[in-house]
Design an enzyme around this catalytic site. Structure first.
Site, PDB file in Angstrom:
ATOM      1  CE  LYS A  85      -3.929   2.014   2.519  1.00 18.62           C
ATOM      2  NZ  LYS A  85      -4.833   1.886   3.685  1.00 18.62           N
ATOM      3  CB  SER A 160      -8.185   3.716   2.709  1.00 23.53           C
ATOM      4  OG  SER A 160      -7.342   3.127   3.669  1.00 23.53           O
ATOM      5  CB  SER A 184      -8.545   1.048   5.696  1.00 20.39           C
ATOM      6  OG  SER A 184      -9.233   2.264   5.609  1.00 20.39           O
TER       7      SER A 184
END
Lengths: 493, 95
Positions: A85, A160, A184
């Protein structure tokens, strides 16, 4: 949807299967890395799940991994590709956190988690797209545009960590890292039909993980199976003196207990998680999953977490308050975006931040600024922290009677792109089952348990503090009995 | 609860955010909606409840007062938007 063919479709395999293939010398890390890099090139233009592809870096790491495997020095993860990420700082590689503010930011150091993955010999394929500064539940707040859900490109992948979840579901990365402040990791895992774990707060170092809400943020693994999650967590977890809230506690071998018996385990079903608001077809799949646990010898009983309805209101004070403080560092002076031709210092700050941050980030900075401003502290921040205690006590009480808590991860399946962007409150409510876990600091795992209208449904398993081994064990036993984690979206074979 | 445009302008200044006219009115509406949601907190009596600031209630660890970081000014300034002679440049503050 189709179950994968047994054969040479490397991209469809789990990390555990790929690890075996590497160790048996059926395939080299370089070959494996090229398979995934080629798939990124092929599918990323459709899905937009990677924001940076580190091809040269990956091939160099793969060659090093092959040398290590050849000399017999390789561990279980050596030579396996992974996507990170874009919230984790990666030395010499752009780390933009989904924001224009950091579009020019080349991280000058590695996050501890990245160091751990590199040391284990994992190969970094690239950085994944995400909601800006991890603020969002749909990946639509990214400066780099939304990520598409591989099960239906008209729909969001969740957020997210949407890029990470999408990359795994489309099999263009066999595993990925994510972070979870209010859901997330778990919510995108649920919406993309993969497995994801948010560890206990403090279990995985936050050093080098760009801060959103420091008392809630926690990094964790995302993959196809619970077994893969266990392999990854073993390397990610551990004490780090560079993170002042890291917990100094031994890291168990999460893979060693995967096959433990779950006979006699008590599973709590919070009545607040099964009310109106949950789609009836999702409910039916959760019920069917509970039946599987019962077949394995677990006992289910209804419990109550009476303050659940207050978790979203409290979260949307605590998280923005911490975000407004954390994001004060972006000033247009030391790194990141700087506006053109500032008139004076105030103009430099205001315009750099006004132009560098997107709409949702500004919204949350303002919620937090207001909640913390003179005269409002007691009514908002203090009140939210008191409610945080009540929510935490609810869980404490529940875990006196049950070993695990189970429910849906998300109240709905993946929604359409643009469906909730104009209404922040509706968007916030999609985190209803996940945020309380962050407020309490507990671990939670989401895994696929079926489909509604061709879209994946996730089940969340919440455990007591530091019970990650148990979560992986229960999820693994479930996955031994079912095939949901083997389903792959069409169009990405 | 309803926030007016002037409230949003004040918050934006505190947060050092330059906003367009359109953004000010959009945020006045959004923030009002969000604080309406937040207001649900008042449905529960929290008199005497100890606030929970940190999930594990740990206190910050202390370390020895020793220099452990080296000065890497050049490396860190290589990603700065504007530097000169080792200094970060900002608009003139003192006339």
């Amino acid at each position: 949807m189709a179950a994968p063919q047994a054969g040479h479709d490397l991209h469809q395999k789990t990390l555990a299967e790929l690890s075996a293939a590497l160790h048996e010398r059926v395939v080299s890390s370089e070959e494996l890395t090229r398979v995934f890099l080629d798939r990124i090139e092929r599918f990323n233009p459709i899905l937009n799940c990677f924001t940076t592809i580190t091809r040269e870096h990956a091939l160099a790491q793969a060659k090093a991994a092959d040398r290590r495997l050849k000399s017999g020095q390789g561990g279980p993860l050596t030579g396996l590709p992974i996507a990170h990420k874009d919230i984790f700082c990666t030395l010499g590689v752009k780390t933009a956190c989904g924001s224009r503010m950091l579009d020019s930011f080349i991280a000058p150091y590695n996050a501890t988690l990245i160091e751990h993955m590199h040391d284990a010999g994992m190969v970094m394929l690239g950085k994944t797209n995400m909601d800006e500064f991890a603020m969002g539940s749909s990946n639509e707040t990214s400066y780099y545009g939304p990520v598409k859900n591989p099960w239906d490109p008209e729909r969001v992948p969740g957020g997210s960590s949407g890029g990470s979840a999408c990359a795994i579901a489309a099999q263009i990365a066999p595993a990925a890292t994510g972070t979870d402040t209010g859901g997330s990791i778990r919510q995108p895992a649920s919406l993309c039909g993969i497995t994801g774990l948010k560890p206990t707060y403090g279990r995985v170092s936050r050093y080098g993980m760009i801060a959103f809400a420091s008392s809630l943020d926690q990094g964790g693994p995302m993959a196809h199976t619970a077994e893969d999650i266990a392999m990854l967590l073993k390397v990610m977890a551990g004490f780090d003196k560079r993170d002042s809230t890291s917990v100094d506690r031994p890291v168990p071998d999460y893979t060693a207990r995967l096959n433990d018996d779950i006979q006699g385990l008590t599973i709590g079903l919070p009545k607040e998680y099964f009310g109106e608001g949950v789609d009836s077809e999702i409910q039916a799949l959760i019920d069917a999953a509970i039946k599987v646990f019962e077949t394995l010898g677990a006992k289910a009983r209804t419990i109550s977490l009476p303050n659940t309805h207050l978790s979203i209101p409290a979260y949307y004070v605590v998280a923005p308050a911490e975000c407004s403080s954390n994001l004060a560092r972006y000033d247009g002076v030391r790194y990141g975006y700087r506006c053109k031709d500032p008139r004076d210092l105030a103009d430099l700050y205001c315009r750099s931040r006004g132009e560098g941050f997107g709409a949702e980030v500004k919204r949350r900075i303002m919620i937090g600024t207001y909640a913390l401003s003179a005269g409002y502290y007691d009514a908002y921040y203090l009140k939210a922290q008191q409610i945080r205690r009540l929510i935490s006590e609810d869980f404490k009480k529940a875990f006196e009677d049950v070993d695990l808590i189970v429910g849906p991860t998300s109240p709905t399946v993946a929604f359409k792109l643009g469906e909730k962007t104009d209404d922040p409150v509706t968007m916030y409510l999609s985190d209803i089952y996940t945020v309380s876990v962050n407020l309490a600091g507990l671990p939670g795992l989401s895994m696929p348990v079926g489909f509604v209208g061709g879209l994946p449904v996730g089940l969340q398993i919440i455990g007591n503090y530091f019970s990650e081994a148990r979560l992986c064990n229960v999820a693994h036993r479930f996955q031994q009995e079912t095939e949901w984690h083997r389903m792959r979206p069409e169009g990405f074979s | 609860m309803s926030l007016q445009k002037k409230d949003v302008e004040k918050i934006a200044w505190l947060a050092r955010l330059a906003l367009s006219e359109q953004e000010v009115s959009d945020y006045a509406r959004d923030l009002s909606d969000i604080f309406e949601l937040v207001k649900q907190m008042n449905t529960v009596d929290t008199e005497g409840v100890l606030p929970l600031a940190h999930p594990l209630e740990i206190t910050a660890r202390l370390r020895r007062d020793e220099v452990v970081e080296t000065n890497e000014r050049d490396r860190f300034q290589s990603i700065a938007p504007l530097v000169k002679n080792g200094h970060y440049l900002v608009p003139k503050v003192i006339e």
